[in-house]
Design a protein around this motif. Structure first.
Motif, mmCIF file in Angstrom:
data_model
loop_
_atom_site.group_PDB
_atom_site.id
_atom_site.type_symbol
_atom_site.label_atom_id
_atom_site.label_comp_id
_atom_site.label_asym_id
_atom_site.label_seq_id
_atom_site.Cartn_x
_atom_site.Cartn_y
_atom_site.Cartn_z
ATOM 1 N N CYS A 58 0.626 -1.704 0.281
ATOM 2 C CA CYS A 58 -0.002 0.345 0.122
ATOM 3 C C CYS A 58 0.930 1.188 -0.025
ATOM 4 N N ALA A 59 2.075 1.288 0.550
ATOM 5 C CA ALA A 59 2.696 2.013 0.617
ATOM 6 C C ALA A 59 3.605 2.508 -0.786
ATOM 7 N N THR A 60 3.575 1.804 -1.304
ATOM 8 C CA THR A 60 4.697 1.497 -2.371
ATOM 9 C C THR A 60 3.989 1.496 -3.960
ATOM 10 N N HIS A 61 3.178 1.013 -4.148
ATOM 11 C CA HIS A 61 2.093 0.266 -4.860
ATOM 12 C C HIS A 61 1.012 1.724 -5.444
ATOM 13 N N CYS A 62 0.264 2.742 -4.985
ATOM 14 C CA CYS A 62 -0.628 3.737 -4.967
ATOM 15 C C CYS A 62 0.160 4.814 -6.282
ATOM 16 N N VAL A 63 -0.934 5.030 -7.212
ATOM 17 C CA VAL A 63 -0.495 5.606 -8.074
ATOM 18 C C VAL A 63 -0.068 7.270 -7.619
ATOM 19 N N LEU A 64 -0.208 7.383 -6.315
ATOM 20 C CA LEU A 64 -0.256 8.855 -5.174
ATOM 21 C C LEU A 64 0.982 9.213 -4.971
ATOM 22 N N GLN A 65 1.518 9.885 -4.967
ATOM 23 C CA GLN A 65 2.826 9.963 -4.207
ATOM 24 C C GLN A 65 2.527 9.574 -2.519
ATOM 25 N N GLY A 142 -0.471 -8.351 20.251
ATOM 26 C CA GLY A 142 -1.762 -7.357 20.605
ATOM 27 C C GLY A 142 -2.858 -7.572 20.271
ATOM 28 N N ASN A 143 -4.009 -7.078 19.939
ATOM 29 C CA ASN A 143 -5.136 -7.188 19.467
ATOM 30 C C ASN A 143 -6.609 -6.816 18.102
ATOM 31 N N ALA A 144 -4.655 -6.760 17.281
ATOM 32 C CA ALA A 144 -5.126 -6.615 15.730
ATOM 33 C C ALA A 144 -6.332 -5.676 15.376
ATOM 34 N N SER A 145 -5.730 -4.230 16.687
ATOM 35 C CA SER A 145 -6.981 -3.072 16.097
ATOM 36 C C SER A 145 -6.624 -1.712 15.999
ATOM 37 N N LEU A 146 -5.232 -2.224 15.319
ATOM 38 C CA LEU A 146 -4.704 -1.274 14.210
ATOM 39 C C LEU A 146 -4.707 -2.096 13.015
ATOM 40 N N TYR A 147 -5.437 -1.233 11.547
ATOM 41 C CA TYR A 147 -5.484 -1.931 10.445
ATOM 42 C C TYR A 147 -5.452 -0.662 9.491
ATOM 43 N N LEU A 148 -5.398 -1.112 8.328
ATOM 44 C CA LEU A 148 -5.275 -0.073 6.733
ATOM 45 C C LEU A 148 -6.352 -0.126 6.627
ATOM 46 N N GLN A 149 -6.533 1.090 5.768
ATOM 47 C CA GLN A 149 -7.914 1.940 5.204
ATOM 48 C C GLN A 149 -8.053 2.599 4.242
ATOM 49 N N VAL A 150 -8.073 2.211 2.974
ATOM 50 C CA VAL A 150 -8.527 3.073 1.529
ATOM 51 C C VAL A 150 -9.352 4.511 2.111
ATOM 52 N N ARG A 151 -8.444 5.544 2.293
ATOM 53 C CA ARG A 151 -9.332 6.841 2.784
ATOM 54 C C ARG A 151 -9.381 7.735 1.621
ATOM 55 N N HIS A 152 -10.809 8.028 1.480
ATOM 56 C CA HIS A 152 -11.897 7.869 0.122
ATOM 57 C C HIS A 152 -11.404 10.008 0.206
ATOM 58 N N ARG A 154 -8.921 10.785 -0.251
ATOM 59 C CA ARG A 154 -7.670 10.992 -1.154
ATOM 60 C C ARG A 154 -7.689 10.143 -2.345
ATOM 61 N N CYS A 155 -7.826 9.051 -2.543
ATOM 62 C CA CYS A 155 -8.253 8.076 -2.986
ATOM 63 C C CYS A 155 -9.027 8.226 -4.550
ATOM 64 N N VAL A 156 -8.491 8.200 -5.641
ATOM 65 C CA VAL A 156 -8.567 8.476 -7.149
ATOM 66 C C VAL A 156 -9.806 7.782 -7.791
ATOM 67 N N ASN A 157 -10.103 6.227 -6.916
ATOM 68 C CA ASN A 157 -10.664 5.547 -7.318
ATOM 69 C C ASN A 157 -10.582 4.744 -8.989
ATOM 70 N N CYS A 158 -8.716 4.223 -8.913
ATOM 71 C CA CYS A 158 -8.848 4.366 -10.623
ATOM 72 C C CYS A 158 -9.480 2.641 -10.923
ATOM 73 N N HIS A 159 -9.963 2.877 -12.037
ATOM 74 C CA HIS A 159 -10.776 2.068 -12.679
ATOM 75 C C HIS A 159 -9.537 0.511 -12.575
ATOM 76 N N GLU A 160 -8.776 -0.136 -12.366
ATOM 77 C CA GLU A 160 -7.288 -0.905 -12.294
ATOM 78 C C GLU A 160 -6.197 -0.306 -10.793
ATOM 79 N N CYS A 161 -7.168 -0.218 -9.471
ATOM 80 C CA CYS A 161 -5.872 -0.009 -8.350
ATOM 81 C C CYS A 161 -4.736 -0.604 -8.738
ATOM 82 N N SER A 162 -2.784 0.001 -9.131
ATOM 83 C CA SER A 162 -2.064 -0.934 -8.932
ATOM 84 C C SER A 162 -2.036 -1.192 -7.396
#
Length: 190
Positions: A58-65, A142-152, A154-162
């Motif tokens: 998620c850190a390296t493949h997004c089309v956004l900087q 821990g209890n796995a309360s931290l997780y990753l999420q797409v923040r809309h 910021r997201c440009v909703n690419c047709h084919e998300c890299s």
């Protein structure tokens, strides 16, 4: 068009056939456009928190900087631990907020004392690079309360998300825009 009982020439049949096909084509295209208007916009990308392995893509493949993916904390699940394994690396030198004692490479997790011995952990999304180190640490010990999420926002909703293409666990899914966030809860949904 010729009336009933008239013999049609091959040319007339072809002409009438092409005209009918053109009318059906235009009508079909119009119906398709009206019926599917915005269908792609009705779906957005999101990460299934139960499939995500926090691989770092998620850190390296997004089309956004700066990636559109950010870490979030499910506060109902959080233990507000003094020794948070999503905040501190394994065997920290001390339980304080010094940079050398933090697992996050950008200092995106903010640790605030609630009352002894409880601490609240929030994410500064501007600093979060979606590396997933905190997610892995929180899930491992821990209890796995931290997780990753797409923040809309910021997201440009690419047709084919890299990121979706690079996701080894196929955690990137399309969800209805009316319910764009897949939340993590204490009990895993069926």
């Amino acid at each position: 068009m010729a009336g009933p009982g008239k013999n049609l020439s091959r040319r007339e049949v072809l002409r009438d056939g092409f005209q009918m096909a053109a009318l059906l084509g235009v009508g079909g295209l119009g119906g398709y456009i009206l019926g599917n208007n915005g269908r792609r916009d009705d779906l957005v990308w999101q990460i299934d928190p139960y499939k995500c392995i926090a691989c770092g893509n998620c850190a390296t493949h997004c089309v956004l900087q700066d990636s559109a993916v950010k870490c979030v904390n499910s506060f109902p699940m959080c233990g507000y631990c003094d020794l948070c394994t999503g905040y501190f690396p394994p065997e920290p030198a001390a339980l304080n907020t010094a940079a050398e004692n933090q697992l996050c490479p950008t200092g995106a997790i903010i640790r605030r004392a609630v009352e002894e011995p409880y601490y609240e952990y929030t994410i500064d999304e501007e600093l979060c690079i979606a590396c997933g180190k905190c997610v892995v640490g929180c899930a491992a010990f821990g209890n796995a309360s931290l997780y990753l999420q797409v923040r809309h926002d910021r997201c440009v909703n690419c047709h084919e998300c890299s990121i979706a293409i690079a996701c080894p666990s196929r955690a990137f899914v399309r969800v209805p825009a009316s319910q764009p966030y897949l939340l993590k809860h204490r009990i895993r949904p069926a």
